[in-house]
Design a protein around this motif. Structure first.
Motif, PDB file in Angstrom:
ATOM      1  N   ASN A 254      67.193  41.977 -35.870  1.00 44.15           N
ATOM      2  CA  ASN A 254      65.761  42.088 -36.175  1.00 44.15           C
ATOM      3  C   ASN A 254      64.984  41.025 -35.406  1.00 44.15           C
ATOM      4  O   ASN A 254      65.491  39.932 -35.135  1.00 44.15           O
ATOM      5  N   ASP A 255      63.736  41.333 -35.079  1.00 48.58           N
ATOM      6  CA  ASP A 255      62.867  40.359 -34.413  1.00 48.58           C
ATOM      7  C   ASP A 255      61.442  40.551 -34.925  1.00 48.58           C
ATOM      8  O   ASP A 255      60.801  41.558 -34.640  1.00 48.58           O
ATOM      9  N   LEU A 284      63.367  35.505 -35.703  1.00 44.94           N
ATOM     10  CA  LEU A 284      62.390  35.191 -34.661  1.00 44.94           C
ATOM     11  C   LEU A 284      63.106  34.777 -33.378  1.00 44.94           C
ATOM     12  O   LEU A 284      64.166  34.141 -33.417  1.00 44.94           O
ATOM     13  N   SER A 285      62.475  35.099 -32.260  1.00 41.63           N
ATOM     14  CA  SER A 285      63.034  34.734 -30.959  1.00 41.63           C
ATOM     15  C   SER A 285      62.092  33.875 -30.139  1.00 41.63           C
ATOM     16  O   SER A 285      62.513  33.268 -29.148  1.00 41.63           O
ATOM     17  N   GLY A 286      60.829  33.822 -30.510  1.00 38.82           N
ATOM     18  CA  GLY A 286      59.849  33.051 -29.749  1.00 38.82           C
ATOM     19  C   GLY A 286      58.997  32.200 -30.662  1.00 38.82           C
ATOM     20  O   GLY A 286      59.234  32.092 -31.867  1.00 38.82           O
ATOM     21  N   SER A 287      57.969  31.620 -30.075  1.00 40.93           N
ATOM     22  CA  SER A 287      57.100  30.714 -30.809  1.00 40.93           C
ATOM     23  C   SER A 287      56.045  31.482 -31.593  1.00 40.93           C
ATOM     24  O   SER A 287      55.580  32.547 -31.162  1.00 40.93           O
ATOM     25  N   LEU A 288      55.674  30.951 -32.752  1.00 43.85           N
ATOM     26  CA  LEU A 288      54.550  31.465 -33.527  1.00 43.85           C
ATOM     27  C   LEU A 288      53.350  30.564 -33.289  1.00 43.85           C
ATOM     28  O   LEU A 288      53.460  29.331 -33.344  1.00 43.85           O
ATOM     29  N   HIS A 289      52.183  31.189 -33.044  1.00 44.27           N
ATOM     30  CA  HIS A 289      50.964  30.406 -32.853  1.00 44.27           C
ATOM     31  C   HIS A 289      49.990  30.708 -33.976  1.00 44.27           C
ATOM     32  O   HIS A 289      49.638  31.870 -34.212  1.00 44.27           O
TER      33      HIS A 289
END
Length: 739
Positions: A254-255, A284-289
């Motif tokens: 999941n992503d 999650l695979s990347g950054s959250l902004h």
């Protein structure tokens, strides 16, 4: 949040604005100021004595240390206890009593508060051939004020005042004066000598307010200006809420990165709101902004977990934001990582820091050392993190105004948190677990309440941390209270230290008009090309010894100071200008299985009180040539306790001036060591490290209890004007050892 306590001038000092202050009180307030104020400042060399600093809190029978100019002219000292009254009606003060003068020089004066007086606020009159000088003791000495909105407060919120002698009983009162003259009196929430809260009325109108404080003791002359602050309109609480559910069933493939970022962005476009994550795991695979005005929150930290996928190239930060952002009620898990939450830093390197950043009830579990690693792999992963950030990756990397971190539990591979240029920050009720080669940091602060936290080494290379000037030329106004520091065995094991090498100038000065001072080009230091604003000018030799002034700005060979020092300096004056660290309150902490809690390098007006050291190095203050002469002025160690030896040495309280080759000035002035209890293999050490040029002056060791050790008080060379008085020794082989 300016502090007005240090500079009191008979000319130009504004009268007290509250209506109950009598004409007499207004007249006296102009020459009394706070205990550390400059009295009679601006006079000529033939004028009355001037006081830079007076040691308090002080009790009957205890010694007061004064530092100033022309104190050798003082012929007698009389002390009276002021009557306790908030107003000006019916004030009847008893006659003064003569005080025993123990020592005096041009720069210092020591006298004993008469033992027959009751505890309270004292007025000491210094009589000379010139006009008498009045110094108040135990009146409020306000370091800074801070509200529930950081530098501001809200109606129905609170105002916190920190310093010395703040609220001595339940009668302590804050008086707020609005811009139109309206006044509001507020009683203290609960008395506290060092830092007390006052609850703001819910109907308080938004406005800038002047703050005056009476600590419950003394008469109308014992009121003190505490500064100014803004009461802000409370932000609306009905902002939009968007809910997001976790994917079911949960699985490692999941992503949720894109859909969480899309929801956050949508709220940002609507002007702000809250994204609430429902129970479950979010992969999650990347950054959250997080956009400005948006909060990311879960149902609770036990129900919502954000899990970042492991990768050799993790994001620069897992969660980012700038201002008016919050992360609350969730857990973050990560393997290889860089920073976890980074907020408050402008994209523009020259931009202003953010504000209103809240991290509450967040658990972080981040380790780059998981799984079955080859023998050299942990070192490679550590180096990768250090290449990303030389000093190590951080769990919470936060900057700006009104930063709040509450009830969090942070574990990362290296550093748990770093606050950079925080103004009005509050860090309370957290557990910070320090990882490999890790340390914590509070860099270039101006107002930080750091309370009720637990700082523990989670790795045998965890090394502690402290307060520093890495982020700017000054660090000031920090309360470190009721925290537990434990199990630190890496590097220097510094549980709490100050740091910030370098300096701007060293040498003589030439006063010019107003507050301007001229420097010599050949005295510039290693930091001369950096920002000087807020640095400290310390007089180390000659006329004005013990004086400190702040740099407002530098223009070529001229610097502007925050006060006129022309009448207090001359051609004999020698100064150092360094990054300034001032007004730290280290109160009621437990230091267990750690190194020293210390001032290292520059220190001004710090207090260590009511702390406990167990199997730790104890408490110390070190002045030295730290790539520039860095002095220590006016540090007090009051009522601390040491028990058991440290890891490889005895414990105790250590004051050291590391005199260095070619230097002919002092490094430490005005140290008080009083009412401490040293048990088992603990010693008070005072050492100026030189038989030729003393590095320390005006040191008081009084009413300490020392037991079961070889040397009680160990005095080295290079110490002038040392007073050792009324200490108790039990089972001590050598009570006092002197060179």
């Amino acid at each position: 949040m300016p502090s007005l306590r240090r500079l009191r001038r008979p000319k130009g000092n504004p009268p007290m604005t509250f209506k109950s202050a009598s004409a007499l009180a207004q007249q006296l307030s102009a020459i009394m100021g706070a205990a550390v104020g400059f009295l009679m400042l601006g006079g000529t060399a033939g004028a009355a004595p001037t006081v830079f600093w007076a040691s308090d809190p002080v009790k009957p029978g205890q010694t007061v240390q004064l530092t100033g100019a022309d104190l050798d002219r003082v012929e007698a000292v009389e002390v009276l206890r002021l009557s306790d009254t908030i107003g000006d009606a019916g004030i009847v003060n008893p006659p003064p009593q003569p005080a025993e003068v123990l020592a005096k020089t041009e720069n210092t004066l020591s006298f004993v508060v008469p033992s027959g007086l009751e505890p309270g606020v004292y007025s000491a009159t210094l009589t000379s051939t010139e006009a008498p000088v009045v110094v108040q003791l135990n009146a409020p000495d306000v370091y800074w004020i801070q509200g529930d909105r950081g530098p501001a407060a809200s109606a129905g919120g609170w105002l916190r005042i920190s310093g010395r002698n703040i609220a001595l009983n339940e009668l302590a009162t804050v008086r707020l004066t609005a811009s139109d003259g309206r006044e509001v009196d507020i009683k203290v929430e609960r008395p506290d000598q060092w830092s007390a809260s006052f609850l703001m009325p819910a109907n308080l109108l938004p406005d800038p307010y002047s703050v005056h404080l009476w600590n419950g003791r003394g008469d109308t002359t014992a009121w003190r200006e505490a500064g100014k602050f803004e009461v802000e309109t409370v932000a609306p609480t009905d902002r939009p809420v968007m809910e997001l559910s976790s994917r079911q069933p949960d699985g490692p493939d999941n992503d949720d990165t894109a859909r969480i970022n899309a929801s956050l962005a949508a709220l940002g476009k609507r002007g702000g709101g809250a994204l609430k994550l429902k129970y479950g795991n979010y992969r999650l695979s990347g950054s959250l902004h997080i956009p400005d005005g948006v909060s990311l929150t879960g149902e609770s930290r036990d129900l919502v977990t954000l899990i970042w996928k492991d990768t050799e190239t993790p994001p620069q930060a897992l969660i980012t934001g700038y201002r008016d952002v919050a992360v609350e009620d969730l857990t973050i898990n990560a393997e290889r990582h860089r920073h976890i939450i980074k907020a408050g830093f402008s994209v523009d390197p020259n931009g202003a820091d953010g504000r209103d950043i809240s991290i509450r009830r967040v658990t972080i579990r981040a380790s780059s050392f998981l799984r079955h690693l080859e023998a050299d792999e942990p070192g490679k992963r550590l180096e990768a993190m250090r290449q990303h950030t030389k000093t190590g990756v951080v769990g919470l990397l936060l900057a700006g105004s009104n930063v709040v971190v509450e009830d969090c539990d942070i574990l990362t591979s290296m550093r748990p948190f770093v606050l950079t240029r925080p103004v009005g920050a509050r860090v309370s009720g957290n557990t910070f677990r320090i990882g490999r080669r890790g340390w914590y940091g509070i860099s270039a602060p101006d107002g930080v309440l750091f309370e009720n936290n637990r700082i523990v080494g989670a790795d045998l290379q965890a090394s502690g941390g402290g307060i520093n000037t890495f982020g700017g030329p000054s660090a000031r106004n920090v309360l470190v209270r009721n925290n537990i520091f434990e199990t630190l065995y890496g590097w220097d094991r510094e549980s709490l230290t100050t740091d910030g090498a370098g300096g701007y100038y060293r040498g003589p000065i030439t006063p010019r008009s107003g507050n301007m001072v001229e420097l010599r080009a050949d005295g510039l230091g290693v930091s001369a090309d950096r920002n000087w604003e807020g640095a400290g000018l310390f007089v180390l030799k000659g006329r004005g010894l013990g004086l400190m002034a702040r740099v407002v700005k530098r223009t070529g060979d001229l610097i502007e100071l925050d006060r006129d020092i022309a009448g207090l300096t001359d051609t004999t004056t020698r100064v150092t200008i360094v990054p300034l660290q001032e007004d730290y309150l280290i109160i009621g902490n437990l230091f267990q299985d750690v190194g020293a809690a210390q001032i290292f390098g520059t220190g001004y007006n710090h207090v260590f009180a009511g702390n406990r050291s167990l199997r730790s190095n104890g408490f110390s203050a070190v002045s030295l040539d730290y790539r520039h002469p860095q002095p220590n002025f006016y540090t007090q160690f009051l009522g601390n306790e040491t028990t058991a030896s440290a890891f490889r040495r005895t414990s105790g309280i250590s004051i050291t001036g590391r005199q260095f080759k070619g230097n002919d000035t002092l490094l430490s002035v005005g140290i008080v060591i009083r009412e401490n209890q040293l048990h088992s293999a603990s010693t008070i050490r005072i050492d100026g490290r030189s038989s030729v040029v003393p590095s320390m002056r005006n040191v008081l060791v009084e009413q300490n209890e020392i037991e079961r050790t070889d040397i009680g008080i160990n005095v080295g060379q290079g110490v002038e004007e040392l007073l050792i008085r009324e200490n108790t020794f039990r089972d001590v082989q050598v009570p006092v050892k002197q060179p």
